[in-house]
Design a protein around this motif. Structure first.
Motif, mmCIF file in Angstrom:
data_model
loop_
_atom_site.group_PDB
_atom_site.id
_atom_site.type_symbol
_atom_site.label_atom_id
_atom_site.label_comp_id
_atom_site.label_asym_id
_atom_site.label_seq_id
_atom_site.Cartn_x
_atom_site.Cartn_y
_atom_site.Cartn_z
ATOM 1 N N TRP A 178 0.809 -0.860 0.068
ATOM 2 C CA TRP A 178 0.069 -0.486 0.083
ATOM 3 C C TRP A 178 1.016 1.118 -0.330
ATOM 4 C CZ3 TRP A 178 -1.126 -3.281 4.454
ATOM 5 C CH2 TRP A 178 -0.998 -3.543 5.549
ATOM 6 N N GLN A 179 -0.111 2.657 -0.175
ATOM 7 C CA GLN A 179 1.249 3.644 -0.088
ATOM 8 C C GLN A 179 2.100 3.523 -1.234
ATOM 9 O OE1 GLN A 179 0.225 5.946 3.701
ATOM 10 N NE2 GLN A 179 1.405 4.471 5.002
ATOM 11 N N LEU B 255 4.531 -1.666 -10.371
ATOM 12 C CA LEU B 255 3.996 -2.585 -10.336
ATOM 13 C C LEU B 255 2.569 -2.331 -9.365
ATOM 14 C CD1 LEU B 255 5.106 -6.227 -9.649
ATOM 15 C CD2 LEU B 255 4.615 -5.386 -12.169
ATOM 16 N N LEU B 256 1.335 -2.284 -9.214
ATOM 17 C CA LEU B 256 0.537 -1.714 -8.503
ATOM 18 C C LEU B 256 0.107 -2.757 -7.433
ATOM 19 C CD1 LEU B 256 -1.096 0.427 -6.891
ATOM 20 C CD2 LEU B 256 -3.028 0.306 -8.574
ATOM 21 N N THR B 257 0.824 -2.874 -5.963
ATOM 22 C CA THR B 257 0.845 -3.932 -4.890
ATOM 23 C C THR B 257 -0.211 -3.790 -4.467
ATOM 24 O OG1 THR B 257 2.905 -3.661 -3.811
ATOM 25 C CG2 THR B 257 3.062 -4.837 -6.046
ATOM 26 N N ALA B 258 -0.866 -5.108 -3.732
ATOM 27 C CA ALA B 258 -1.732 -4.586 -2.372
ATOM 28 C C ALA B 258 -2.166 -6.075 -1.423
ATOM 29 C CB ALA B 258 -3.342 -4.596 -2.909
ATOM 30 N N HIS B 259 -1.659 -5.400 -0.813
ATOM 31 C CA HIS B 259 -1.692 -7.198 0.903
ATOM 32 C C HIS B 259 -3.211 -6.765 1.433
ATOM 33 C CE1 HIS B 259 3.016 -6.960 2.083
ATOM 34 N NE2 HIS B 259 2.399 -7.021 0.751
ATOM 35 N N LEU B 260 -4.269 -8.023 0.886
ATOM 36 C CA LEU B 260 -5.791 -7.916 1.165
ATOM 37 C C LEU B 260 -5.409 -9.505 2.357
ATOM 38 C CD1 LEU B 260 -6.819 -7.309 -2.152
ATOM 39 C CD2 LEU B 260 -5.994 -5.943 -1.128
ATOM 40 N N TYR B 261 -6.053 -9.113 3.599
ATOM 41 C CA TYR B 261 -6.319 -10.576 3.798
ATOM 42 C C TYR B 261 -7.236 -9.947 5.162
ATOM 43 C CZ TYR B 261 -1.389 -11.151 4.475
ATOM 44 O OH TYR B 261 0.577 -11.982 4.258
ATOM 45 N N THR B 262 -8.112 -11.107 4.259
ATOM 46 C CA THR B 262 -9.621 -12.177 5.121
ATOM 47 C C THR B 262 -10.176 -12.984 5.040
ATOM 48 O OG1 THR B 262 -11.897 -11.242 5.216
ATOM 49 C CG2 THR B 262 -11.082 -11.259 3.382
ATOM 50 N N PRO B 263 -10.116 -14.147 5.362
ATOM 51 C CA PRO B 263 -10.660 -15.294 5.805
ATOM 52 C C PRO B 263 -12.741 -15.751 5.371
ATOM 53 C CG PRO B 263 -11.171 -14.620 7.975
ATOM 54 C CD PRO B 263 -10.947 -13.379 7.301
ATOM 55 N N ASP B 264 -12.726 -14.339 5.188
ATOM 56 C CA ASP B 264 -14.366 -14.281 4.648
ATOM 57 C C ASP B 264 -14.451 -13.666 3.026
ATOM 58 O OD1 ASP B 264 -16.869 -11.986 3.612
ATOM 59 O OD2 ASP B 264 -17.404 -14.525 5.534
ATOM 60 N N LEU B 265 -15.018 -14.731 2.254
ATOM 61 C CA LEU B 265 -14.981 -14.859 0.991
ATOM 62 C C LEU B 265 -15.951 -13.970 -0.214
ATOM 63 C CD1 LEU B 265 -13.971 -16.278 -1.589
ATOM 64 C CD2 LEU B 265 -16.733 -18.382 -1.630
ATOM 65 N N THR B 266 -17.080 -13.644 1.203
ATOM 66 C CA THR B 266 -17.622 -12.222 0.194
ATOM 67 C C THR B 266 -17.069 -11.991 0.827
ATOM 68 O OG1 THR B 266 -19.629 -13.820 1.345
ATOM 69 C CG2 THR B 266 -19.982 -11.114 0.573
ATOM 70 N N PRO C 182 0.141 -3.381 -13.699
ATOM 71 C CA PRO C 182 -0.236 -4.361 -13.386
ATOM 72 C C PRO C 182 -0.457 -4.420 -11.974
ATOM 73 C CG PRO C 182 1.837 -4.718 -14.848
ATOM 74 C CD PRO C 182 1.212 -3.364 -14.014
ATOM 75 N N LEU C 183 -1.793 -5.747 -11.601
ATOM 76 C CA LEU C 183 -2.163 -5.435 -10.536
ATOM 77 C C LEU C 183 -1.411 -6.129 -9.894
ATOM 78 C CD1 LEU C 183 -6.163 -4.323 -10.071
ATOM 79 C CD2 LEU C 183 -4.199 -2.818 -9.429
#
Length: 616
Positions: free
Chosen positions: A475-476, A488-499, A534-535
């Motif tokens: 991020w940032q 690259l435009l990178t993101a750290h995404l953490y969630t255990p919920d599929l929705t 690229p994402l």
């Protein structure tokens, strides 16, 4: 003391049984003809609790209370000396002294040869290292009385006048919890051990060896930039000269297949060289070159000679591959072909090289074509291994833990040290300057921090165009006048919920910059995403780690990973990096057994390259 296989991991030396074609026993990209002489083994050891060793001239005479096995960490050596259980062996600052003797090596050219000299090399040591030979303080080849850095090798040319039939080498190592020095995920005054922060592991962590080198030679570093459209290779070599004069650098390219002696190209480059060290860019064509890729890890052998006016030749040998990596629009291209990055986060910690090799093959078995080595010093043999097995690598500068002028200076120095030893390898394709703003915590508010990162991004683009560069992973990212200073435009995404996972991915590909990751994706000037970069979801999953949640048993985790991966591949995303390969300290979320290398989930679980890309 004997000529033998060098171990530059943090374990005892072991025999190699791997399938690598180019087995290099030293932490560098080249081989030399003279066999190294290990100084590994038992050393005298003393902890300098009051840091009085220099004042009391321990380098001249000292009664050592203990012995320690080199390589090994100061933490282990303190534990062994005190007979205590493993734990936090020191706080704030630690200083330790090591000493041993060695007989004068018999040079291949004979002692007293006008060509040969003895060189002492540390695979890695530090953070601060001082070395004395028979009581005389040495300077590194770069002229440092105190070498700083603990992740890369450094060398001393031993003055012939100071050498004796039996020689005494004394080493002082110092480290601190200073948050301004590159630490990676080792604890500091800012981040304490626990959760994602680990114990310190410092000191005499890799092998030390003697070898014969020539007075006038090519140093053990070769930079490689490929121009695949024209079958050209731009090679950067470093000369080390004691006797100024006219020299010729001769390059010879051979087929890299095991046992092959087929010469493909040769060229001579006459140079007038002054005393000292100099980098030189040379270009040579490799006719009908076969490109390097994970599917076809084609390698070539380079023999580089420095020839003096009398015809005396000093030679180094290395391997290289031709490849091109690009961030073009929404996608990553390898050798002008679109490639999806099926990645995994890897934190080798204190793993031995045998364990690293097991992990690497297991990651390939999982279906990965990319390994992200997470802000850590790593056994350099991993680069040769990745070259030969066909694995893309994403490497990162171990971060400081505080943002200021001093930490930025230290960060830059660490980056340059790493580049000088890693830029030979075709497997290394991506570099991160920072991760999650560790060491750049004021990135959103401090223009000086952003200016430094932008400067280093532009430096990498110009000086090392063979790599993709990420400014601050997760991020940032920095925008200047609407131009992203990251490939690259990178993101750290953490969630255990599929929705929630689906929502986050939809927001990401729609160009939402705030509310997707933990912090805004872009800082500085406004940035408008229209699939022009690229994402990459460069961290996700972490299932099993208590702070991330999600399933803990392997069967449920397998199902969850499949569902999450399918969502990634149904969107215009260029790659992803699952967290993580093996357990480490409190992070119990690995997919691979750290000791045996066995998979805890089915083979091929992270592979998605045989699926069609989504229609934009």
């Amino acid at each position: 003391m004997s000529e033998q296989q060098v171990n530059y991991s943090t374990s005892e030396s072991k025999e190699e049984n791997g399938s690598e074609i180019f087995v290099n026993p030293l932490p560098r990209a080249v081989l030399r003809s003279a066999a190294p002489i290990l100084l590994d083994g038992e050393w005298n050891f003393s902890l300098d609790i009051d840091d009085k060793g220099i004042q009391e001239c321990w380098h001249l005479s000292h009664e050592y209370q203990h012995t320690a096995n080199w390589p090994g960490s100061i933490e282990d050596h303190i534990t062994e000396a005190k007979g205590q259980s493993a734990g936090n062996a020191w706080s704030d600052k630690v200083v330790a002294w090591y000493e041993r003797t060695f007989p004068l090596p018999q040079l291949v050219n004979g002692n007293g040869s006008p060509h040969g000299m003895v060189q002492l090399t540390f695979g890695a040591c530090g953070y601060e290292t001082m070395v004395w030979l028979n009581g005389v303080l040495l300077k590194t080849i770069e002229g440092e009385e105190v070498h700083v850095g603990e992740y890369t090798s450094f060398s001393y040319e031993l003055p012939e006048a100071n050498l004796k039939p039996v020689n005494r080498v004394t080493v002082r190592i110092a480290d601190t919890m200073d948050a301004d020095i590159p630490r990676g995920k080792q604890e500091s005054h800012v981040y304490k051990r626990g959760g994602i922060w680990y114990r310190t592991y410092t000191g005499a962590v890799r092998s030390i060896w003697l070898e014969q080198v020539d007075r006038n030679r090519l140093r053990s570093r070769v930079g490689v930039v490929s121009i695949v459209e024209d079958n050209l290779v731009r090679l950067t070599v470093t000369t080390r000269i004691h006797d100024p004069g006219h020299y010729v650098i001769r390059l010879r390219i051979y087929d890299g297949k095991q046992g092959s002696a087929k010469q493909l190209a040769t060229s001579d480059f006459p140079l007038n060289l002054e005393a000292g060290q100099k980098q030189q860019r040379l270009v040579i064509e490799v006719p009908d070159a076969k490109l390097w890729s994970p599917a076809h890890p084609n390698m070539y052998k380079l023999v580089a000679e420095l020839i003096d006016e009398n015809g005396y030749s000093s030679e180094i040998v290395t391997q290289f591959g031709l490849r091109k990596i690009e961030a073009r629009g929404c996608c990553v291209y390898l050798n002008n072909k679109k490639v999806y990055l099926d990645g995994i986060l890897y934190q080798p910690g204190n793993a031995t090289y045998d364990e690293v090799r097991l992990h690497m093959h297991a990651m390939k078995e999982l279906g990965c074509n990319l390994v992200r080595i997470h802000i850590a010093g790593v056994d350099p043999r991993i680069y040769n291994l990745a070259d030969s097995m066909g694995m893309l690598l994403w490497v990162e500068v171990p971060s400081p833990h505080r943002s200021n002028h001093k930490s930025r200076q230290n960060h830059r120095a660490e980056l340059l040290r790493m580049l000088s030893l890693i830029e030979t390898h075709p497997s290394v394709v991506i570099w991160s300057l920072y991760n999650e703003d560790w060491g750049a915590q004021d990135i959103a508010t401090n223009k000086e921090t952003r200016d430094y990162i932008v400067e280093m991004y532009h430096f990498m683009q110009i000086a090392h165009p063979q790599f993709l560069v990420v400014d601050n992973d997760g991020w940032q990212h920095i925008s200047h006048e609407g131009r992203l200073k990251s490939d690259l435009l990178t993101a750290h995404l953490y969630t255990p919920d599929l929705t929630r996972w689906k929502e986050m991915l939809d927001q990401l590909v729609a160009g939402k910059m705030v509310g997707v990751a933990a912090f805004p994706l872009v800082v500085g000037d406004p940035f408008f995403y229209r699939r022009q970069v690229p994402l990459v979801v460069s961290e996700w999953g972490g299932f099993g780690f208590v702070e991330y949640g999600g399933p803990k048993d392997s069967e449920e985790r397998t199902k969850q990973i499949k569902l999450f991966k399918e969502e990634l591949r149904s969107r215009p995303i260029a790659g992803d990096v699952y967290t993580q390969a093996t357990n480490i300290e409190d992070e119990r979320n690995g997919l691979i057994d750290s000791t045996t290398g066995e998979l805890k989930v089915p083979a091929g679980l992270l592979k998605s390259r045989d699926r069609p890309d989504p229609v934009s």
